[in-house]
Design a protein around this motif. Structure first.
Motif: not given
Length: 295
Positions: A90-92, A265-267, A275-276
């Motif tokens: 989702l983050g990507m 694009p890393s969380p 999203p996290l």
């Protein structure tokens, strides 16, 4: 707070001795000796706890056991295994939806890495990327669990429950996130997670690491409390580590991309980590509501 402060100082002192020592010795991130130092560092929180428990077993106790308790908590183990992958995806999507020009299926990062190591392109980069994705959602989280266990024994098994006995859940999570994120400071200043050329170095990196540790810390504590086992957060932590680099595989390795690594694009990035963060805040809000109902 005295025993907690002693634990924090010991965890910082032992880990920073290794990381700063390697830094001063000129060892670069990614080199074998640096990787060994990172692995040893992950077990420092457990080592610090073990030392203090040996000195005074009455004051230092874990809030979770080592029994799996899989029968009653199996759904939380499944969440720990694949939830990080979903949050990373989702983050990507969020990051590349905004920065479309950075998305690529040419897997140039893999090509660049192979060229830097002098390896020939005998295997298609797309195939290597596919193997990386498959490993991240199958066996890599399980392998990483044993490395993440050292941190989870210290931060979730001991530190967070100890703080929670004295503070509200929000305050305890904020303090644990701050302590955990600053613990990484020596390696973050060397380029761990974001490199050295991102916007706002190093202060934005410190902020991003805190937000990430706060967010993931809520999820880690939540699965530990639901299962009563230290293995559940260790698995979730291992899954996060397994998935964290997947977004970079699909990114053009341009100077602009490196400068924006603080966003994703890393969380761990400020944008791709949203999203996290939102999931963590939703869980925290639900916990606080349940606490208020019990009063």
């Amino acid at each position: 707070m005295k025993k907690t402060s002693i634990y924090i100082l010991l965890s910082y002192g032992l880990a920073w001795f290794i990381w700063i020592g390697l830094w001063l010795a000129g060892v670069q991130l990614g080199q074998p000796l640096s990787l060994l130092g990172s692995t040893l560092g992950m077990w420092i929180p457990a080592l610090a706890y073990g030392i203090l428990r040996k000195i005074n077993s009455d004051k230092y106790r874990l809030d979770a056991g080592f029994a799996l308790n899989f029968k009653k908590g199996w759904k939380y183990y499944l969440l720990a295994m694949w939830g990080p992958g979903l949050m990373t995806l989702l983050g990507m999507i969020l990051y590349f939806a905004i920065f479309k020009n950075q998305f690529s299926l040419q897997f140039l990062v893999i090509k660049q890495m192979l060229e830097e190591t002098g390896e020939s392109l005998t295997i298609a980069p797309a195939f290597l990327a596919m193997l990386q994705v498959i490993s991240a959602v199958t066996y890599a989280p399980l392998l990483n669990t044993f490395f993440a266990l050292g941190e989870e024994i210290g931060w979730r098994g001991y530190l967070y429950p100890t703080l929670r006995k004295q503070f509200s859940s929000l305050q305890a999570h904020l303090m644990t996130g701050l302590i955990w994120s600053l613990w990484h400071l020596p390696i973050n200043l060397q380029g761990y997670n974001f490199g050295l050329t991102y916007w706002g170095y190093p202060w934005l990196g410190v902020l991003a690491m805190f937000i990430f540790c706060f967010s993931i810390g809520i999820l880690l504590s939540w699965v530990m409390e639901r299962t009563g086992s230290i293995w559940a957060p260790a698995l979730l932590h291992g899954a996060i580590n397994a998935c964290a680099g997947l977004g970079i595989l699909f990114q053009n390795p341009s100077q602009q991309a490196l400068a924006m690594r603080i966003l994703g694009p890393s969380p761990v990035g400020l944008l791709s980590g949203l999203p996290l963060l939102l999931l963590a805040l939703a869980i925290l809000q639900k916990e606080r509501k349940q606490e208020n109902e019990l009063r």
